[in-house]
Enzyme design. Structure first.
Site, PDB file in Angstrom:
ATOM      1  N   HIS A   8      -7.283  -4.638  10.283  1.00  0.00           N
ATOM      2  CA  HIS A   8      -7.061  -4.375   8.855  1.00  0.00           C
ATOM      3  C   HIS A   8      -5.768  -5.040   8.376  1.00  0.00           C
ATOM      4  O   HIS A   8      -4.840  -5.274   9.146  1.00  0.00           O
ATOM      5  CB  HIS A   8      -7.108  -2.873   8.524  1.00  0.00           C
ATOM      6  CG  HIS A   8      -5.906  -2.064   8.913  1.00  0.00           C
ATOM      7  ND1 HIS A   8      -5.982  -0.953   9.721  1.00  0.00           N
ATOM      8  CD2 HIS A   8      -4.601  -2.165   8.578  1.00  0.00           C
ATOM      9  CE1 HIS A   8      -4.788  -0.424   9.863  1.00  0.00           C
ATOM     10  NE2 HIS A   8      -3.923  -1.144   9.177  1.00  0.00           N
ATOM     11  N   GLU A  30      -9.732  -1.853   5.346  1.00  0.00           N
ATOM     12  CA  GLU A  30     -10.281  -1.497   6.647  1.00  0.00           C
ATOM     13  C   GLU A  30     -11.587  -2.240   6.906  1.00  0.00           C
ATOM     14  O   GLU A  30     -12.304  -2.601   5.956  1.00  0.00           O
ATOM     15  CB  GLU A  30     -10.583   0.008   6.672  1.00  0.00           C
ATOM     16  CG  GLU A  30      -9.362   0.908   6.590  1.00  0.00           C
ATOM     17  CD  GLU A  30      -8.729   1.167   7.948  1.00  0.00           C
ATOM     18  OE1 GLU A  30      -8.681   0.238   8.791  1.00  0.00           O
ATOM     19  OE2 GLU A  30      -8.263   2.301   8.160  1.00  0.00           O
ATOM     20  N   ASN A  88      -7.403  -2.783  14.479  1.00  0.00           N
ATOM     21  CA  ASN A  88      -8.808  -3.046  14.139  1.00  0.00           C
ATOM     22  C   ASN A  88      -8.957  -4.229  13.182  1.00  0.00           C
ATOM     23  O   ASN A  88     -10.031  -4.471  12.647  1.00  0.00           O
ATOM     24  CB  ASN A  88      -9.463  -1.790  13.545  1.00  0.00           C
ATOM     25  CG  ASN A  88      -8.837  -1.361  12.217  1.00  0.00           C
ATOM     26  OD1 ASN A  88      -7.930  -2.022  11.714  1.00  0.00           O
ATOM     27  ND2 ASN A  88      -9.316  -0.270  11.662  1.00  0.00           N
ATOM     28  N   ASP A 146       0.825  -1.208   0.000  1.00  0.00           N
ATOM     29  CA  ASP A 146       0.000   0.000   0.000  1.00  0.00           C
ATOM     30  C   ASP A 146       0.859   1.258   0.000  1.00  0.00           C
ATOM     31  O   ASP A 146       2.060   1.217   0.255  1.00  0.00           O
ATOM     32  CB  ASP A 146      -0.959  -0.007   1.205  1.00  0.00           C
ATOM     33  CG  ASP A 146      -0.299  -0.431   2.516  1.00  0.00           C
ATOM     34  OD1 ASP A 146       0.945  -0.344   2.620  1.00  0.00           O
ATOM     35  OD2 ASP A 146      -1.011  -0.838   3.433  1.00  0.00           O
TER      36      ASP A 146
HETATM   37  C1  GLP Z   1      -0.669   0.245   8.640  1.00  0.00           C
HETATM   38  C2  GLP Z   1      -0.335  -0.382   7.268  1.00  0.00           C
HETATM   39  C3  GLP Z   1      -0.401  -1.877   7.340  1.00  0.00           C
HETATM   40  C4  GLP Z   1       0.314  -2.316   8.601  1.00  0.00           C
HETATM   41  C5  GLP Z   1      -0.531  -1.958   9.788  1.00  0.00           C
HETATM   42  C6  GLP Z   1       0.113  -2.222  11.136  1.00  0.00           C
HETATM   43  O1  GLP Z   1      -1.710   1.135   8.613  1.00  0.00           O
HETATM   44  N1  GLP Z   1      -1.151   0.061   6.192  1.00  0.00           N
HETATM   45  O2  GLP Z   1       0.169  -2.436   6.165  1.00  0.00           O
HETATM   46  O3  GLP Z   1       0.505  -3.695   8.591  1.00  0.00           O
HETATM   47  O4  GLP Z   1      -1.021  -0.641   9.697  1.00  0.00           O
HETATM   48  O5  GLP Z   1       1.100  -1.286  11.418  1.00  0.00           O
HETATM   49  P1  GLP Z   1       2.107  -1.461  12.620  1.00  0.00           P
HETATM   50  O6  GLP Z   1       3.021  -2.560  12.257  1.00  0.00           O
HETATM   51  O7  GLP Z   1       2.829  -0.140  12.716  1.00  0.00           O
HETATM   52  O8  GLP Z   1       1.308  -1.761  13.831  1.00  0.00           O
END
Ligand code: GLP
Length: 254
Positions: A138, A143, A136, A67
């Protein structure tokens, strides 16, 4: 599904790096899907160390990131591309020519999403997709919602997700772009193998719902239960809501 629980983040990162190294050894032209976020940072550090010492060879790899934010100028230090350059691509010596990224500044967003899907298909599909998971539930920027998108698409971010990403934006959730481009659920589930990384107590609820809850679009990661080759790599804190029976049924190996 396989669940691996590690005593701490360092042990998890080292085991995940070994898994990537083994996949690259078995297939030097590996097509690798990659996440951003706090979770994979230690893994990327390990991979960079392995690459520097010649124990892993990224020269044949092809990468696709999950992404990217919409609207940040190219090279913006707050963007996911800059994050990947800093944490993995430059330190591990992965040439830019082998890196694929969604362009959040594309004038034709739908065309950009189609281009990405075609590039993944052209590379022969993703062999190994690494994922993080949001608090959450995702994955990528898919989402929780009444419906999920199958293919790469324009996503609107939840306020909590913008807050979770605020670190790179001076701590201000309002400064985080409200929209992003993301691989869709079918893009993700088409990967031949998936490794999901989750660390920290704040992920425990999402991990439990994803691993042991019903399939629901309100927990996008729950759809990973449909995939035949998913490994969850967790630290103790992220695993603590999983009951012993669930760990056993899921084939916990460590
Ligand atoms: C972000 C990214 C995801 C990531 C997730 C967890 O928003 N878009 O690809 O896996 O949230 O992030 P983190 O590893 O900082 O908890």
């Amino acid at each position: 599904m396989t669940i691996q629980v590690f005593a701490n983040e360092a042990a998890l990162a080292s085991a995940a790096a070994q898994q990537v190294a083994r996949a690259l050894e078995a297939r030097p032209a590996l097509v690798l899907g990659l996440p951003t976020g706090r979770t994979p940072v230690a893994l990327y550090r390990e991979l960079a160390t392995l690459a520097a010492s010649g124990r892993v060879d990224f020269s044949g790899v092809t990468t696709f990131n999950l992404d990217e934010f919409v609207g940040l100028p190219p090279g913006d230090p707050r963007g996911y591309r800059a994050f990947m350059d800093a944490h993995l691509f430059h330190p591990a010596g992965i040439p830019a020519t082998r890196v694929h990224f969604l362009d959040g500044t594309a004038a034709d967003i739908d065309g950009e999403c189609r281009r990405y899907e075609a590039a993944i298909a052209g590379a022969g599909g993703i062999d190994l997709l690494l994922l993080g998971v949001g608090v959450n539930g995702h994955i990528g920027f898919n989402e929780p919602a009444p419906g999920l998108r199958a293919r790469t698409h324009l996503a609107v971010l939840h306020p909590g997700t913008r807050a979770a990403n605020a670190g790179a934006f001076g701590g201000d959730p309002a400064a985080v772009p409200a929209r992003a481009l993301s691989m869709g659920m079918a893009t993700i589930l088409a990967a031949r193998a998936i490794v999901v990384l989750a660390t920290g107590a704040e992920k425990a609820g999402a991990v439990r719902r994803a691993v042991d809850g019903p399939l629901t679009t309100e927990v996008p990661a729950s759809f990973l239960q449909l995939h035949p080759a998913v490994t969850w790599m967790l630290d103790e804190a992220a695993a603590h809501e999983l009951g012993p029976a669930c760990r056993r049924e899921a084939g916990q190996v460590s």
